[in-house]
Design a protein around this motif. Structure first.
Motif, mmCIF file in Angstrom:
data_model
loop_
_atom_site.group_PDB
_atom_site.id
_atom_site.type_symbol
_atom_site.label_atom_id
_atom_site.label_comp_id
_atom_site.label_asym_id
_atom_site.label_seq_id
_atom_site.Cartn_x
_atom_site.Cartn_y
_atom_site.Cartn_z
ATOM 1 N N GLY A 138 0.810 -1.146 0.057
ATOM 2 C CA GLY A 138 0.063 0.151 -0.169
ATOM 3 C C GLY A 138 0.916 1.293 -0.106
ATOM 4 N N ALA A 139 2.000 1.147 0.721
ATOM 5 C CA ALA A 139 2.929 2.381 0.896
ATOM 6 C C ALA A 139 4.322 1.723 1.082
ATOM 7 C CB ALA A 139 2.559 3.237 2.000
ATOM 8 N N ALA A 140 5.153 2.528 0.720
ATOM 9 C CA ALA A 140 6.576 2.122 0.751
ATOM 10 C C ALA A 140 7.482 3.316 1.153
ATOM 11 C CB ALA A 140 7.051 1.605 -0.524
ATOM 12 N N VAL A 141 8.849 2.735 1.858
ATOM 13 C CA VAL A 141 9.671 3.866 2.323
ATOM 14 C C VAL A 141 11.077 3.370 1.922
ATOM 15 C CG1 VAL A 141 10.696 4.717 4.369
ATOM 16 C CG2 VAL A 141 8.186 4.400 4.485
ATOM 17 N N ILE A 142 11.510 4.276 1.121
ATOM 18 C CA ILE A 142 13.016 4.036 0.601
ATOM 19 C C ILE A 142 13.913 4.426 1.694
ATOM 20 C CG2 ILE A 142 14.488 4.571 -1.358
ATOM 21 C CD1 ILE A 142 12.002 4.997 -3.031
ATOM 22 N N ALA A 143 14.630 3.589 2.193
ATOM 23 C CA ALA A 143 15.642 4.033 3.185
ATOM 24 C C ALA A 143 17.103 3.264 2.973
ATOM 25 C CB ALA A 143 15.281 3.574 4.694
ATOM 26 N N VAL A 144 17.642 3.502 1.653
ATOM 27 C CA VAL A 144 18.615 2.479 1.350
ATOM 28 C C VAL A 144 20.079 3.302 1.597
ATOM 29 C CG1 VAL A 144 17.193 1.329 -0.586
ATOM 30 C CG2 VAL A 144 18.534 3.424 -1.162
ATOM 31 N N GLY A 145 19.895 4.545 2.260
ATOM 32 C CA GLY A 145 21.231 4.790 2.319
ATOM 33 C C GLY A 145 22.203 5.477 1.317
ATOM 34 N N THR A 146 23.061 5.489 1.511
ATOM 35 C CA THR A 146 24.336 6.046 0.501
ATOM 36 C C THR A 146 25.469 5.080 0.323
ATOM 37 O OG1 THR A 146 25.464 7.609 2.140
ATOM 38 C CG2 THR A 146 23.850 8.519 0.803
ATOM 39 N N ALA A 147 26.238 5.341 -0.698
ATOM 40 C CA ALA A 147 27.558 4.433 -0.681
ATOM 41 C C ALA A 147 28.517 5.422 -1.163
ATOM 42 C CB ALA A 147 27.298 3.521 -1.992
ATOM 43 N N PRO A 148 29.913 5.284 -0.760
ATOM 44 C CA PRO A 148 30.971 6.043 -1.099
ATOM 45 C C PRO A 148 31.176 6.414 -2.389
ATOM 46 C CG PRO A 148 31.707 4.312 0.513
ATOM 47 C CD PRO A 148 30.163 4.025 -0.015
ATOM 48 N N TYR A 149 31.347 7.711 -2.882
ATOM 49 C CA TYR A 149 31.661 8.147 -4.311
ATOM 50 C C TYR A 149 33.010 7.831 -4.455
ATOM 51 C CZ TYR A 149 32.389 11.452 -8.073
ATOM 52 O OH TYR A 149 32.682 11.810 -9.177
ATOM 53 N N ARG A 150 33.074 6.843 -5.945
ATOM 54 C CA ARG A 150 34.502 6.435 -6.211
ATOM 55 C C ARG A 150 34.499 7.092 -7.648
ATOM 56 N NH1 ARG A 150 36.487 0.580 -4.897
ATOM 57 N NH2 ARG A 150 36.465 0.794 -2.512
ATOM 58 N N PRO A 151 35.214 8.186 -7.803
ATOM 59 C CA PRO A 151 35.493 8.681 -8.979
ATOM 60 C C PRO A 151 36.712 7.773 -9.987
ATOM 61 C CG PRO A 151 36.886 10.148 -7.403
ATOM 62 C CD PRO A 151 35.779 8.972 -6.738
ATOM 63 N N ALA A 152 36.644 7.832 -11.212
ATOM 64 C CA ALA A 152 37.606 7.109 -11.995
ATOM 65 C C ALA A 152 38.945 7.219 -11.771
ATOM 66 C CB ALA A 152 37.148 7.434 -13.549
ATOM 67 N N ASN A 153 39.501 8.588 -11.260
ATOM 68 C CA ASN A 153 40.691 9.038 -11.517
ATOM 69 C C ASN A 153 41.352 8.633 -10.057
ATOM 70 O OD1 ASN A 153 39.180 10.732 -9.699
ATOM 71 N ND2 ASN A 153 40.868 12.405 -10.153
ATOM 72 N N ILE A 154 40.669 7.932 -9.178
ATOM 73 C CA ILE A 154 41.054 7.213 -7.904
ATOM 74 C C ILE A 154 41.405 5.822 -7.896
ATOM 75 C CG2 ILE A 154 41.052 7.236 -5.446
ATOM 76 C CD1 ILE A 154 41.306 10.138 -6.544
ATOM 77 N N PRO A 155 42.657 5.183 -7.850
ATOM 78 C CA PRO A 155 42.737 3.645 -7.906
ATOM 79 C C PRO A 155 42.399 2.876 -6.639
ATOM 80 C CG PRO A 155 44.804 4.600 -7.795
ATOM 81 C CD PRO A 155 43.781 5.883 -7.849
ATOM 82 N N PHE A 156 41.179 2.922 -6.239
ATOM 83 C CA PHE A 156 40.983 2.148 -5.346
ATOM 84 C C PHE A 156 41.462 0.699 -5.344
ATOM 85 C CE2 PHE A 156 37.663 5.401 -5.542
ATOM 86 C CZ PHE A 156 37.830 5.880 -4.357
ATOM 87 N N ASN A 157 42.009 0.098 -4.152
ATOM 88 C CA ASN A 157 42.442 -1.248 -4.204
ATOM 89 C C ASN A 157 42.077 -1.804 -2.632
ATOM 90 O OD1 ASN A 157 44.464 -0.134 -2.383
ATOM 91 N ND2 ASN A 157 46.160 -0.418 -3.860
ATOM 92 N N ASP A 158 41.602 -1.144 -2.105
ATOM 93 C CA ASP A 158 40.803 -1.414 -0.607
ATOM 94 C C ASP A 158 42.093 -2.084 0.329
ATOM 95 O OD1 ASP A 158 38.383 -0.939 -1.610
ATOM 96 O OD2 ASP A 158 38.121 -3.083 -1.797
ATOM 97 N N HIS A 159 43.239 -1.452 -0.129
ATOM 98 C CA HIS A 159 44.478 -1.497 1.081
ATOM 99 C C HIS A 159 45.340 -0.444 1.212
ATOM 100 C CE1 HIS A 159 47.739 -3.537 3.028
ATOM 101 N NE2 HIS A 159 48.461 -3.018 2.166
ATOM 102 N N SER A 160 45.751 0.209 0.164
ATOM 103 C CA SER A 160 46.487 1.571 0.368
ATOM 104 C C SER A 160 45.560 2.589 -0.130
ATOM 105 C CB SER A 160 47.706 1.384 -0.469
ATOM 106 O OG SER A 160 47.666 1.126 -1.893
ATOM 107 N N VAL A 161 44.532 2.435 -0.874
ATOM 108 C CA VAL A 161 43.624 3.358 -1.432
ATOM 109 C C VAL A 161 42.144 2.815 -1.096
ATOM 110 C CG1 VAL A 161 42.847 4.994 -3.361
ATOM 111 C CG2 VAL A 161 45.361 4.195 -3.281
ATOM 112 N N LEU A 162 41.543 3.715 -0.060
ATOM 113 C CA LEU A 162 40.452 3.156 0.144
ATOM 114 C C LEU A 162 39.155 4.086 0.305
ATOM 115 C CD1 LEU A 162 42.971 2.272 2.469
ATOM 116 C CD2 LEU A 162 40.992 0.585 3.185
#
Length: 483
Positions: A138-162
């Motif tokens: 009948g009704a819905a609530v969207i409460a999905v939160g957010t995720a970190p912004y990951r731009p293409a010029n940042i080489p994330f590897n979850d160890h030295s770049v997180l």
């Protein structure tokens, strides 16, 4: 196909409160969570992990005792990532257990899987095994939160770049840290690791930080950061990030400077986790990095039976306000009466030291043309502050000269997020300077700072001074009594 009165997508602070509120009103409620365990971003990668990490660091590092025993004092000499992770896991398990019990006690159904809107009254939920279930609502609530912004010029590897999510997934203590972005998340983690004596550099393209906080508080906070050796690069923008031959992160700034560190935390913004919700199927538009626009009173989207609450709708993105937004959305969706929301709510920033604030800043008071006076109290002026060995920390109260009412309370220092609630009560109840001056506070406590700050303001506030007694009009001097 099952149909529910209310479907909540996400089980973080907003989703949890919306679901339980509707259930208490006798509605059938389903919560859909795309993680294997309940809790949402808040429990798994956001509020609870970051605050647990902070408390662990302050305890193991002996930070709170250094005022007495010196900067070299530590409770544990060599602090490693496993020391930080152990307490995180214990806290996470406890929070999930409490949430599961709350849902069970209130009859809230849960379903693990990814939700996608089919239309304004139906969603499809896809489980980890690939099975799909169609649900009506009948009704819905969207409460999905957010995720970190990951731009293409940042080489994330979850160890030295997180990003902030991967930082708490497998915490480690780096030899040095660069934090890109001086928002709430960046500032919190930068100061937490600084408390471990990790050399920290903050890179921020603007010339200021935390602009919604009173400037005098931020000046005090910035001074404390620099005093303990943190480097703050205001007006600097990262062009790109490289990894050197040792695997260390090198932030290359647009002005050509290069900042090398063992770990780089990219904390320059977050995006609403709305990309896979199928919002186009029900006509809900997103803006500003995937966030959803809502009515600020009811939290309805442009589709009247679908609501959104929490970080997914943007500022202030606090767990405390998300809970209230979810509760209000749940009430409105069920057709229940909604009490008026208080005009002011507190902000809490769990940096080292803490910052908490409520009401108008001095800048806002000036912009509104309100005659005012400030009162300042330093924590070192209180007996409790001496007992605790505090060298820093301050409280600032702002009062109206015309009504004497409290306009704003702003605190930086130990226990700020707890102390602010005294100011919150007085402010929202329309209290004045006289409350703080005329009432007794437990002694010794940091809460005494409210009386000190109020008296400081009182000393400078204009007030009527009674005239001296007038002499008898028939004589030049008042009669003198003699024995």
């Amino acid at each position: 196909m099952e149909t529910f009165d209310l479907v909540v997508i996400g089980s973080g602070p907003a989703g949890r409160r919306a679901a339980i509120q509707a259930a208490k009103l006798g509605k059938s409620v389903l919560v859909v969570e795309n993680r294997l365990r309940l809790g949402g971003v808040s429990v798994h990668t956001g509020t609870i992990p970051s605050k647990t990490l902070r408390e662990t660091v302050l305890n193991l590092s002996g930070w709170r005792e250094r005022g007495f025993y010196g900067l070299a004092y530590r409770v544990k000499k060599d602090i490693e990532g496993k020391d930080l992770g152990a307490r995180l896991r214990m806290t996470l398990d406890h929070e999930i257990e409490v949430l599961e019990h709350q849902f069970a006690r209130n009859g809230v159904r849960t379903l693990s899987g990814k939700a996608r809107f089919l239309d304004v009254n139906h969603i499809a939920v896809t489980t980890a095994e690939g099975d799909e279930t169609k649900i009506g609502f009948g009704a819905a609530v969207i409460a999905v939160g957010t995720a970190p912004y990951r731009p293409a010029n940042i080489p994330f590897n979850d160890h030295s770049v997180l990003d902030s999510d991967s930082l708490v997934a497998e915490p480690r203590v780096p030899r040095s840290l660069t934090v890109v972005g001086a928002g709430v998340i960046g500032i919190e983690y930068a100061t937490i690791f600084s408390a471990l004596d990790v050399p920290v550099t903050i890179i921020e393209p603007r010339d200021t930080i935390l602009d919604f906080i009173d400037r005098e508080i931020i000046e005090e906070f910035t001074h404390e950061m620099r005093k303990r050796g943190m480097t703050i690069r205001f007006g600097s923008k990262v062009d790109h990030v490289e990894l050197d031959e040792q695997g260390w992160a090198v932030a290359v700034l647009t002005d050509g400077r290069r900042i090398r560190s063992d770990m780089l935390l990219y904390a320059a913004g977050r995006s609403g986790a709305t990309a896979d919700l199928g919002l186009e199927n029900c006509g809900i538009a997103v803006h500003d990095r995937g966030r959803i626009k809502v009515d600020p009173i009811t939290f309805q989207t442009n589709v009247r039976n679908i609501y959104a609450a929490g970080d997914v709708i943007g500022f202030p993105s606090l767990a405390s306000t998300s809970m209230e937004q979810g509760r209000i959305a749940g009430l409105h969706a069920c057709g229940a009466a909604m009490p008026p929301a208080p005009e002011f709510f507190p902000y809490g920033i769990y940096a080292v030291p803490e910052i908490s604030t409520i009401g108008l800043t001095e800048q806002q008071v000036r912009a509104q043309g309100i005659p005012y006076e400030n009162g300042i109290a330093r924590f070192r002026e209180t007996s409790r502050g001496h007992i605790m060995g505090l060298q820093s920390g301050m409280m600032k109260l702002i009062f109206s000269l015309e009504t004497r009412k409290l306009l704003g309370a702003h605190i930086v220092g130990e226990g700020a997020t707890e102390l602010i609630h005294i100011g919150q009560a007085v402010l929202n109840l329309g209290g004045t300077l006289d409350y703080f001056v005329e009432n007794a506070f437990n002694y010794p406590t940091l809460a005494e700072a409210y009386k000190i700050a109020a008296l400081d303001a009182w000393n400078r506030m204009p007030r009527d001074i009674p005239l001296a007694p007038v002499a008898d009009s028939e004589t030049e001097a008042a009669p003198v009594k003699t024995k």
